[in-house]
Design a protein around this motif. Structure first.
Motif, PDB file in Angstrom:
ATOM      1  N   ALA A  24       1.002  -1.191   0.002  1.00 45.15           N
ATOM      2  CA  ALA A  24       0.110   0.036   0.106  1.00 45.15           C
ATOM      3  C   ALA A  24       0.727   1.396  -0.061  1.00 45.15           C
ATOM      4  CB  ALA A  24      -0.956  -0.109   1.314  1.00 45.15           C
ATOM      5  N   MET A  25       2.107   1.229   0.831  1.00 44.38           N
ATOM      6  CA  MET A  25       2.694   2.500   0.701  1.00 44.38           C
ATOM      7  C   MET A  25       3.584   2.466  -0.792  1.00 44.38           C
ATOM      8  SD  MET A  25       4.503   2.024   4.564  1.00 44.38           S
ATOM      9  CE  MET A  25       4.957   4.099   4.266  1.00 44.38           C
ATOM     10  N   VAL A  26       3.941   1.451  -1.191  1.00 50.87           N
ATOM     11  CA  VAL A  26       4.741   1.655  -2.678  1.00 50.87           C
ATOM     12  C   VAL A  26       3.624   1.941  -3.567  1.00 50.87           C
ATOM     13  CG1 VAL A  26       5.790  -0.045  -4.249  1.00 50.87           C
ATOM     14  CG2 VAL A  26       6.299   0.005  -1.925  1.00 50.87           C
ATOM     15  N   ARG A  27       2.563   1.859  -3.464  1.00 51.28           N
ATOM     16  CA  ARG A  27       1.385   2.080  -4.680  1.00 51.28           C
ATOM     17  C   ARG A  27       1.252   3.669  -4.597  1.00 51.28           C
ATOM     18  NH1 ARG A  27      -0.920  -3.100  -3.575  1.00 51.28           N
ATOM     19  NH2 ARG A  27      -2.276  -2.154  -1.819  1.00 51.28           N
ATOM     20  N   GLN A  28       1.763   4.333  -3.682  1.00 52.47           N
ATOM     21  CA  GLN A  28       1.408   5.756  -3.796  1.00 52.47           C
ATOM     22  C   GLN A  28       2.874   6.460  -4.150  1.00 52.47           C
ATOM     23  OE1 GLN A  28      -0.595   7.126   0.155  1.00 52.47           O
ATOM     24  NE2 GLN A  28      -0.307   4.964   0.639  1.00 52.47           N
ATOM     25  N   ASP A  29       2.583   7.233  -5.182  1.00 50.42           N
ATOM     26  CA  ASP A  29       3.509   7.925  -5.860  1.00 50.42           C
ATOM     27  C   ASP A  29       4.022   9.138  -5.010  1.00 50.42           C
ATOM     28  OD1 ASP A  29       5.216   9.354  -7.542  1.00 50.42           O
ATOM     29  OD2 ASP A  29       3.961   9.909  -9.135  1.00 50.42           O
ATOM     30  N   THR A  30       5.149   9.003  -4.480  1.00 50.75           N
ATOM     31  CA  THR A  30       5.695   9.907  -3.444  1.00 50.75           C
ATOM     32  C   THR A  30       7.117  10.623  -4.018  1.00 50.75           C
ATOM     33  OG1 THR A  30       6.581   8.371  -1.829  1.00 50.75           O
ATOM     34  CG2 THR A  30       4.318   9.199  -1.328  1.00 50.75           C
ATOM     35  N   ARG A  31       7.294  10.723  -5.119  1.00 47.06           N
ATOM     36  CA  ARG A  31       8.451  11.223  -5.629  1.00 47.06           C
ATOM     37  C   ARG A  31       8.741  12.544  -4.992  1.00 47.06           C
ATOM     38  NH1 ARG A  31       7.365  10.729 -11.829  1.00 47.06           N
ATOM     39  NH2 ARG A  31       5.299  10.550 -11.063  1.00 47.06           N
ATOM     40  N   THR A  32       9.943  12.760  -4.362  1.00 43.86           N
ATOM     41  CA  THR A  32      10.442  13.994  -3.876  1.00 43.86           C
ATOM     42  C   THR A  32      10.065  15.184  -4.330  1.00 43.86           C
ATOM     43  OG1 THR A  32      12.056  14.585  -2.105  1.00 43.86           O
ATOM     44  CG2 THR A  32      12.772  14.068  -4.323  1.00 43.86           C
ATOM     45  N   GLN A  33       9.526  16.273  -3.532  1.00 44.43           N
ATOM     46  CA  GLN A  33       9.150  17.572  -4.066  1.00 44.43           C
ATOM     47  C   GLN A  33       7.950  17.699  -4.948  1.00 44.43           C
ATOM     48  OE1 GLN A  33      13.190  18.926  -4.552  1.00 44.43           O
ATOM     49  NE2 GLN A  33      12.604  20.764  -3.222  1.00 44.43           N
ATOM     50  N   THR A  34       7.013  16.720  -5.156  1.00 42.47           N
ATOM     51  CA  THR A  34       6.252  16.356  -5.993  1.00 42.47           C
ATOM     52  C   THR A  34       4.750  17.054  -5.176  1.00 42.47           C
ATOM     53  OG1 THR A  34       5.714  14.155  -5.747  1.00 42.47           O
ATOM     54  CG2 THR A  34       6.988  15.037  -7.545  1.00 42.47           C
ATOM     55  N   PRO A  35       3.731  17.380  -5.818  1.00 42.35           N
ATOM     56  CA  PRO A  35       2.529  17.772  -5.129  1.00 42.35           C
ATOM     57  C   PRO A  35       1.776  16.515  -4.169  1.00 42.35           C
ATOM     58  CG  PRO A  35       2.400  18.606  -7.279  1.00 42.35           C
ATOM     59  CD  PRO A  35       3.794  17.690  -7.255  1.00 42.35           C
ATOM     60  N   GLN A  36       2.167  15.301  -4.733  1.00 38.34           N
ATOM     61  CA  GLN A  36       1.744  13.887  -4.178  1.00 38.34           C
ATOM     62  C   GLN A  36       2.573  13.282  -3.082  1.00 38.34           C
ATOM     63  OE1 GLN A  36       2.352  14.446  -7.321  1.00 38.34           O
ATOM     64  NE2 GLN A  36       3.662  12.385  -7.871  1.00 38.34           N
ATOM     65  N   GLU A  37       3.839  14.184  -2.918  1.00 41.05           N
ATOM     66  CA  GLU A  37       4.913  13.392  -1.957  1.00 41.05           C
ATOM     67  C   GLU A  37       4.170  12.995  -0.517  1.00 41.05           C
ATOM     68  OE1 GLU A  37       9.339  14.919  -0.683  1.00 41.05           O
ATOM     69  OE2 GLU A  37       7.425  16.354  -0.458  1.00 41.05           O
ATOM     70  N   SER A  38       3.228  13.966  -0.022  1.00 40.25           N
ATOM     71  CA  SER A  38       2.863  13.664   1.367  1.00 40.25           C
ATOM     72  C   SER A  38       1.526  12.511   1.458  1.00 40.25           C
ATOM     73  CB  SER A  38       2.388  14.917   2.123  1.00 40.25           C
ATOM     74  OG  SER A  38       3.674  15.608   2.219  1.00 40.25           O
ATOM     75  N   SER A  39       1.116  11.957   0.260  1.00 41.18           N
ATOM     76  CA  SER A  39       0.130  11.068   0.452  1.00 41.18           C
ATOM     77  C   SER A  39       0.182   9.926   1.251  1.00 41.18           C
ATOM     78  CB  SER A  39      -0.257  10.671  -1.108  1.00 41.18           C
ATOM     79  OG  SER A  39       0.861   9.938  -1.648  1.00 41.18           O
ATOM     80  N   ALA A  40       1.645   9.439   1.027  1.00 39.17           N
ATOM     81  CA  ALA A  40       1.795   8.194   2.107  1.00 39.17           C
ATOM     82  C   ALA A  40       1.791   8.799   3.560  1.00 39.17           C
ATOM     83  CB  ALA A  40       3.152   7.736   1.738  1.00 39.17           C
ATOM     84  N   VAL A  41       2.257   9.988   3.648  1.00 37.93           N
ATOM     85  CA  VAL A  41       2.259  10.499   5.258  1.00 37.93           C
ATOM     86  C   VAL A  41       0.739  10.504   5.574  1.00 37.93           C
ATOM     87  CG1 VAL A  41       2.454  12.526   6.461  1.00 37.93           C
ATOM     88  CG2 VAL A  41       4.298  11.704   5.005  1.00 37.93           C
ATOM     89  N   LEU A  42      -0.290  10.918   5.004  1.00 37.83           N
ATOM     90  CA  LEU A  42      -1.417  11.056   5.439  1.00 37.83           C
ATOM     91  C   LEU A  42      -2.180   9.753   5.419  1.00 37.83           C
ATOM     92  CD1 LEU A  42      -2.720  13.928   2.985  1.00 37.83           C
ATOM     93  CD2 LEU A  42      -2.249  13.861   5.267  1.00 37.83           C
ATOM     94  N   TRP A  43      -1.697   8.678   4.636  1.00 44.52           N
ATOM     95  CA  TRP A  43      -2.015   7.281   4.686  1.00 44.52           C
ATOM     96  C   TRP A  43      -1.617   6.676   6.015  1.00 44.52           C
ATOM     97  CZ3 TRP A  43       0.384   2.689   5.261  1.00 44.52           C
ATOM     98  CH2 TRP A  43      -0.459   1.406   5.100  1.00 44.52           C
ATOM     99  N   VAL A  44      -0.398   6.874   6.509  1.00 39.79           N
ATOM    100  CA  VAL A  44       0.327   6.683   7.567  1.00 39.79           C
ATOM    101  C   VAL A  44      -0.459   7.032   8.918  1.00 39.79           C
ATOM    102  CG1 VAL A  44       2.544   6.870   8.976  1.00 39.79           C
ATOM    103  CG2 VAL A  44       2.561   5.953   6.780  1.00 39.79           C
ATOM    104  N   ARG A  45      -0.689   8.223   8.658  1.00 33.03           N
ATOM    105  CA  ARG A  45      -1.409   8.964   9.784  1.00 33.03           C
ATOM    106  C   ARG A  45      -2.823   8.420  10.126  1.00 33.03           C
ATOM    107  NH1 ARG A  45      -4.768  13.833   9.164  1.00 33.03           N
ATOM    108  NH2 ARG A  45      -5.331  12.686   7.188  1.00 33.03           N
TER     109      ARG A  45
END
Length: 404
Positions: A24-45
């Protein structure tokens, strides 16, 4: 409690759930300094909320976010922080798997950033989930940090530290193939500029060829070591590397006139150094080596590169007799029946990591130990399922040893 029992009992974890978490973490595109970078952070939250931890979102440099979860202890015991980043490198050529597929096949988990370092982040999340499910309770606080911006001089971890989060010990879960990294390099980025004089190729004997000088300089820098290392481990972290070379006409490096001799060349690289050494002396030695090609009309300068933000170039070092190092060593020995490789382990000792920030800014003792590494930052990046599951067990055992 199964996770604390014999070697066979300690392997009794929910494998399907653990693999679902890292996928589930890998499936989120969190390339650094992109708008979607924090998506995994919100999922972890959301995962931390489900575990009923005290959960915080910590901003970092604008809209970027970190997640912190604290499992409050009953009191009286040491605290432990786990640290890892969810931002990833860009996608490169050569992938045969979906970089965001999170596939599990042939004994490996595949995906962009799974080695660097979502498997490590998922492992300590699952370790705490397993301990809570098992009914264990800590006496000291257990702090889980999931940060962004590790690739920009650790701005995520800096923000977590600035928010006041600290522990008595830390485990940074960068990929080391589960070896115990107790020394890693400090890093300094640099640019070398060589300036000569141009002529048409018909008269190149009259020129001062900056490109040719750069070609002579490159192997000299790539072969460097540095003076002042504190010991053998520190010397083992020394390395310099040129990753970019451009040349052309004028300061703009114009490249549309190949019949002309290049009068300007720029080389960009990074140097790694250990305890007892520092960025200033490393830059001085780079200037000394550069002077060797500054002959026959070639002039050269060396400058440190920064991205405009805060930098921390100090090496990381752990005391091998510290509680956290011994706890990780002992857990590894129980899991695998062998002595854990410990020290300035190559190639991992050439890392820069947030462990340096946790030590020098956070004033915490710690260790670097995580799953992955062998297939790090490459096409079809992957992590051994066995190593990932053993990382969960190792982190759970380390937590009970320190916070119990």
């Amino acid at each position: 409690m199964s996770i604390l029992g014999s070697r066979s009992a300690s392997r009794d974890i929910d494998v399907d759930r653990a693999l679902a978490t890292v996928s589930a973490m890998v499936r989120q595109d969190t390339r650094t300094q992109t708008p979607q970078e924090s998506s995994a952070v919100l999922w972890v939250r959301d995962q931390l909320d489900e575990l009923k931890l005290d959960t915080y979102l910590v901003p970092a440099a604008g809209d970027r976010l970190n997640a912190v979860g604290i499992w409050r202890g009953s009191g009286g015991g040491p605290s432990l922080m786990f640290n890892g980043h969810v931002d990833t490198n860009p996608v490169t050529e050569g992938w045969t798997r979906d970089p965001w597929g999170g596939e599990v096949d042939d004994g490996h988990i595949y995906g962009l950033g799974v080695s660097n370092m979502k498997a490590g982040c998922a492992a300590y999340l699952e370790a705490i989930r397993a301990l809570r499910d098992d009914g264990w309770r800590p006496s000291g606080d257990v702090i889980l940090t999931f940060v962004v911006g590790e690739l920009q001089n650790g701005i995520g971890t800096r923000a977590v530290l600035d928010a006041g989060h600290r522990a008595d010990h830390f485990v940074n879960c960068e990929p080391t193939d589960l070896t115990a990294l107790t020394t890693h390099a400090g890093a300094v980025m640099f640019r070398v500029q060589l300036v000569g004089s141009t002529r048409h190729m018909s008269k190149r004997e009259e020129s001062a060829d900056a490109l040719a000088a750069a070609g002579r300089l490159l192997p000299l820098i790539n072969g460097m070591s540095f003076s002042g290392a504190a010991d053998r481990d520190a010397r083992g972290t020394n390395r310099a590397h040129i990753g970019s070379l451009r040349a052309g006409l004028g300061r703009g490096l114009l490249q549309t006139r190949p019949p002309q001799v290049a009068d300007v060349a720029e080389l960009q690289g990074s140097a790694r150094f250990g305890p007892g050494q520092n960025a200033e002396t490393v830059l001085a030695e780079l200037r000394e080596v550069t002077s060797q090609v500054c002959v026959n009309g070639i002039a050269g300068t060396v400058e440190q590169l920064t991205d405009g933000g805060p930098t921390l170039d100090q090496p990381f070092r752990a005391d091998r007799d510290s509680l956290v190092v011994r706890a990780v060593n002992d857990a590894y020995g129980q899991l695998r029946g062998s002595t854990q490789p410990t020290g300035a382990i190559q190639p991992y000792c050439y890392y820069g990591s947030d462990a340096s920030l946790l030590q020098h800014v956070g004033d915490m003792p710690g260790i670097v130990c995580g799953p992955g590494g062998k297939f790090n930052t490459m096409p079809d990046e992957r992590v051994s399922v066995e190593d990932y599951l053993d990382a969960i067990r190792l982190y759970a055992m380390t937590t009970t040893r320190i916070c119990g």
